[in-house]
Design an enzyme around this catalytic site. Structure first.
Site, short mmCIF file in Angstrom:
data_model
loop_
_atom_site.label_atom_id
_atom_site.label_comp_id
_atom_site.label_asym_id
_atom_site.label_seq_id
_atom_site.Cartn_x
_atom_site.Cartn_y
_atom_site.Cartn_z
N TYR A 1 22.56 14.99 40.96
CA TYR A 1 21.83 14.96 41.83
C TYR A 1 21.39 15.58 42.64
O TYR A 1 20.56 15.75 42.94
CB TYR A 1 20.97 13.19 42.05
CG TYR A 1 20.73 12.13 40.61
CD1 TYR A 1 20.37 12.52 39.64
CD2 TYR A 1 21.04 10.76 41.13
CE1 TYR A 1 20.28 11.83 38.90
CE2 TYR A 1 21.33 9.94 40.07
CZ TYR A 1 20.64 10.94 38.98
OH TYR A 1 20.77 9.46 37.77
N HIS B 1 20.94 8.16 31.80
CA HIS B 1 20.54 9.49 31.95
C HIS B 1 21.48 10.30 30.91
O HIS B 1 22.36 9.94 30.61
CB HIS B 1 21.62 10.00 33.61
CG HIS B 1 21.76 11.68 33.21
ND1 HIS B 1 21.25 12.27 33.66
CD2 HIS B 1 23.02 12.01 32.52
CE1 HIS B 1 21.56 13.59 33.74
NE2 HIS B 1 22.67 13.67 32.84
N GLU C 1 27.75 18.53 32.82
CA GLU C 1 28.25 17.13 33.34
C GLU C 1 29.14 16.26 31.97
O GLU C 1 29.90 15.49 33.25
CB GLU C 1 25.94 16.57 32.63
CG GLU C 1 25.42 16.86 33.30
CD GLU C 1 24.40 16.54 33.31
OE1 GLU C 1 24.07 15.42 32.16
OE2 GLU C 1 23.32 16.31 34.68
P1 IDP Z 1 15.46 12.82 34.08
O1 IDP Z 1 16.81 11.25 34.66
O2 IDP Z 1 14.01 11.90 33.06
O3 IDP Z 1 16.49 13.87 33.49
P2 IDP Z 1 15.60 13.36 36.39
O4 IDP Z 1 13.82 14.13 36.71
O5 IDP Z 1 16.65 14.80 35.92
O6 IDP Z 1 14.65 12.85 35.66
O7 IDP Z 1 15.67 12.36 37.41
C1 IDP Z 1 16.68 11.77 37.38
C2 IDP Z 1 16.51 10.44 37.82
O8 IDP Z 1 15.96 10.42 39.28
C3 IDP Z 1 15.33 9.89 37.43
O9 IDP Z 1 15.78 8.79 35.79
C4 IDP Z 1 15.07 8.45 37.95
O10 IDP Z 1 16.33 7.42 37.88
C5 IDP Z 1 15.06 9.01 39.26
N1 IDP Z 1 14.14 9.70 39.44
C6 IDP Z 1 13.40 11.00 39.42
N2 IDP Z 1 11.86 11.13 39.36
C7 IDP Z 1 12.13 10.01 40.79
C8 IDP Z 1 11.08 9.32 41.61
O11 IDP Z 1 10.44 10.53 42.00
N3 IDP Z 1 10.95 8.52 42.43
C9 IDP Z 1 11.99 7.96 41.68
N4 IDP Z 1 13.16 8.11 41.26
C10 IDP Z 1 13.26 9.41 40.27
MG MG Z 2 17.86 14.98 34.36
#
Ligand code: IDP
Ligand code: MG
Length: 153
Positions: free
Chosen positions: A49, A115, A126
């Site tokens: 992350y 994920h 990954e």
């Molecule tokens: P994704 O999983 O759709 O690729 P990413 O932006 O890569 O999204 O974010 C990774 C993970 O972080 C998300 O799946 C979610 O669990 C968490 N996340 C992303 N944005 C937020 C937020 O605004 N609040 C809380 N958790 C978030």
């Molecule tokens: Mg992502």
């Protein structure tokens, strides 16, 4: 063929959705080439992350990913990254289209079941992070002629 990473998050295990999620990718026609249960720690989550390290919810999502083991899976197919991403749906389950995993099973931005890698480059990185080379298997998919036309593969 392309490979991509799917992590079944603690929300998938607690909600008893492990079989359902795996079933969807199997039925789509993707080939399961790696699967294992893992307890994540701070070190691997800091890497995984890293793109969110400045966000206020960084510690919270890491904590959420450590509440139970996760299940890491590798799926192979033509355009597998994009196919899996489409089946995943938007990050926030409340906005995700019905029919997608998040659209059908999540009402949360954090507790969003899976994920999935978002690009070919990230999928490669990954998969290296979550699997040793010998944990990804190469075998023939006997249904291949019924999954793709000759000129597609
Ligand atoms: P994704 O999983 O759709 O690729 P990413 O932006 O890569 O999204 O974010 C990774 C993970 O972080 C998300 O799946 C979610 O669990 C968490 N996340 C992303 N944005 C937020 C937020 O605004 N609040 C809380 N958790 C978030
Ligand atoms: Mg992502």
């Amino acid at each position: 063929m392309e490979k991509t990473l799917v992590l079944l998050k603690p929300s998938a295990l607690q909600r008893a959705l492990v079989g359902e999620v795996i079933k969807r990718f199997e039925q789509k026609g993707l080939k399961l080439t790696g699967i294992k249960m893992m307890q994540l720690n701070d070190e691997i989550l800091n890497e995984h992350y890293a793109h969110l390290s400045e966000r206020p919810f960084f510690q919270r999502i890491k904590d959420a990913m450590m509440t139970t083991p996760i299940i890491a899976t590798c799926w192979e197919g033509l355009d597998a990254v994009q196919v899996v991403r489409t089946m995943t749906g938007a990050t926030n389950g409340r906005n995700a289209t019905p029919g997608t995993i998040r659209g059908d099973f999540s009402v949360s931005v954090q507790e969003n079941i899976v994920h999935t890698s978002d690009s070919i480059e990230n999928a490669k990185e990954e998969l290296k992070r979550f699997f040793k080379k010998e944990e990804i298997f190469n075998y023939n998919h006997l249904t291949l002629p019924f999954l793709y036309a000759n000129d597609e593969i």
